[in-house]
Design a protein around this motif. Sequence first.
Motif, PDB file in Angstrom:
ATOM      1  N   SER A 125       0.811  -1.223   0.000  1.00 14.82           N
ATOM      2  CA  SER A 125       0.000   0.000   0.000  1.00 14.82           C
ATOM      3  C   SER A 125       0.842   1.270   0.000  1.00 14.82           C
ATOM      4  O   SER A 125       0.304   2.368  -0.205  1.00 14.82           O
ATOM      5  N   VAL A 126       2.140   1.158   0.223  1.00 19.75           N
ATOM      6  CA  VAL A 126       2.989   2.351   0.309  1.00 19.75           C
ATOM      7  C   VAL A 126       3.200   2.928  -1.097  1.00 19.75           C
ATOM      8  O   VAL A 126       3.740   2.249  -1.983  1.00 19.75           O
ATOM      9  N   LEU A 155       8.431   3.092   5.159  1.00 21.92           N
ATOM     10  CA  LEU A 155       7.291   2.556   5.901  1.00 21.92           C
ATOM     11  C   LEU A 155       5.965   3.184   5.508  1.00 21.92           C
ATOM     12  O   LEU A 155       4.927   2.517   5.499  1.00 21.92           O
ATOM     13  N   ASP A 156       6.013   4.459   5.223  1.00 19.88           N
ATOM     14  CA  ASP A 156       4.761   5.170   4.978  1.00 19.88           C
ATOM     15  C   ASP A 156       4.987   6.218   3.902  1.00 19.88           C
ATOM     16  O   ASP A 156       6.045   6.842   3.830  1.00 19.88           O
ATOM     17  N   GLY A 157       3.982   6.411   3.057  1.00 22.20           N
ATOM     18  CA  GLY A 157       4.075   7.401   1.992  1.00 22.20           C
ATOM     19  C   GLY A 157       2.779   8.171   1.892  1.00 22.20           C
ATOM     20  O   GLY A 157       2.366   8.857   2.826  1.00 22.20           O
ATOM     21  N   TYR A 158       2.118   8.045   0.758  1.00 23.42           N
ATOM     22  CA  TYR A 158       0.857   8.745   0.525  1.00 23.42           C
ATOM     23  C   TYR A 158      -0.242   8.233   1.450  1.00 23.42           C
ATOM     24  O   TYR A 158      -0.358   7.033   1.719  1.00 23.42           O
ATOM     25  N   ARG A 159      -1.045   9.174   1.956  1.00 27.68           N
ATOM     26  CA  ARG A 159      -2.217   8.831   2.761  1.00 27.68           C
ATOM     27  C   ARG A 159      -3.435   9.562   2.218  1.00 27.68           C
ATOM     28  O   ARG A 159      -3.328  10.716   1.794  1.00 27.68           O
ATOM     29  N   THR A 160      -4.562   8.923   2.293  1.00 30.45           N
ATOM     30  CA  THR A 160      -5.815   9.588   1.963  1.00 30.45           C
ATOM     31  C   THR A 160      -6.222  10.464   3.147  1.00 30.45           C
ATOM     32  O   THR A 160      -5.697  10.323   4.265  1.00 30.45           O
ATOM     33  N   ALA A 161      -7.186  11.355   2.915  1.00 31.63           N
ATOM     34  CA  ALA A 161      -7.685  12.210   3.997  1.00 31.63           C
ATOM     35  C   ALA A 161      -8.296  11.365   5.108  1.00 31.63           C
ATOM     36  O   ALA A 161      -8.143  11.668   6.301  1.00 31.63           O
ATOM     37  N   GLU A 162      -8.961  10.291   4.731  1.00 24.93           N
ATOM     38  CA  GLU A 162      -9.583   9.418   5.742  1.00 24.93           C
ATOM     39  C   GLU A 162      -8.522   8.737   6.600  1.00 24.93           C
ATOM     40  O   GLU A 162      -8.651   8.661   7.839  1.00 24.93           O
ATOM     41  N   PHE A 199      10.778   6.746   7.194  1.00 28.99           N
ATOM     42  CA  PHE A 199      11.715   5.625   7.204  1.00 28.99           C
ATOM     43  C   PHE A 199      11.611   4.854   8.516  1.00 28.99           C
ATOM     44  O   PHE A 199      11.267   5.404   9.560  1.00 28.99           O
ATOM     45  N   THR A 200      11.947   3.593   8.455  1.00 29.30           N
ATOM     46  CA  THR A 200      12.227   2.778   9.620  1.00 29.30           C
ATOM     47  C   THR A 200      13.288   1.781   9.199  1.00 29.30           C
ATOM     48  O   THR A 200      13.825   1.873   8.084  1.00 29.30           O
TER      49      THR A 200
END
Length: 365
Positions: A125-126, A155-162, A199-200
């Motif tokens: 999902s990243v 670890l994390d990239g784009y996120r939706t508003a939700e 990052f992690t």
Amino acid sequence: MAKKTKNKSKSIRQTRIVTEICIATVAIVSAVYVLKVTYDHTEAVPASPFIEISDNTESNSELVPEDPNKIIYESIEYPTAKKFEGELILVNNSNQYYGFNEELVSVTAKINEEERTSFAGGDDSVQVRPVFYNALADMLEEFYQEKQIDDVVILDGYRTAEEQQNLYDADLAETGLETSERVAKAGFSEHQTGYACDFTTSTTWDYDGQGEYSWIDEHCWEYGIILRYPEDKTAITQIQYEPWHYRYVGIPHAYYMTKNHLCLEEYTDLLRTSYPYESQHLEIQYDANNKCEVYFVKPDESSENTYIPVPSGKKYEISGNNSDGFIVTVYLEGDGQSVSVPDEQPTDNTTDTIGTTDLSTDIAQ
């Protein structure tokens, strides 16, 4: 009788000749008089103070050769609404991100496609912007070559508003605070732009940017990336120190911010207040082959389009700042896509070349 008639005709002719001579004489005298009066009242016209008089008959183009480095500007119509888009948009607690059909790529899918083993993606999902992924891949590949460390995880990239709102609510539930100092509200997070990631490591599932990993903070500007929330800028960013959070802005801007120890809030404010198009432009040369200038253009809020001055025959990029204008980057030398091996790392005590651009040329509307 015939003789008298002949003498009379002769007399008439003589009289006519005399009359004509008299008339001609009067005309000549009158003409001479008029010319004399005119001459007496004629004054020399002084030279114009606005015309440079020179004995040199060569043209100005021969005397003053045209500067081959002079930049000629022309105006293009650019959608005013695009001030909310681009690599240099500022998203924080005061500047909301509205979302614009972000073009994204899956980090894990790209890693598998390119058969990379020097870093990893958190899960399928990243996602991030393509330009950001390419910069991350090049940087982490070089990090592995330098340090032989391959445990960095995006670890994390784009996120939706939700997704962002869920994280915000969870943080409030955990801390009991009314507002979060660790998570931005939905619409106010850089993660929603696709230009940010966390990052992690796969060994500790933590990342502090220390030890061998400090290489990343020292060299990330070479890939157009900045550490977004430095420890000594929390009063400005209003986000606590996050050694794991990185943001893509482009090489020239990352270089200047790193060199002058500026966060994104300070940099965009500097361009707005000190380097408008009509005045001095910021010149940035980050290696021997790449030099650019940067300036700010106000939007035309009364129109759907804004006329933006851009150089003729030069590569340029336009980014909104997400609030009140556009940032134009002109590549004078090079294309800003890579860095020659730098002689030294950016330091606070080095100075950029800052110059002015000749703006005397009319802008085509």
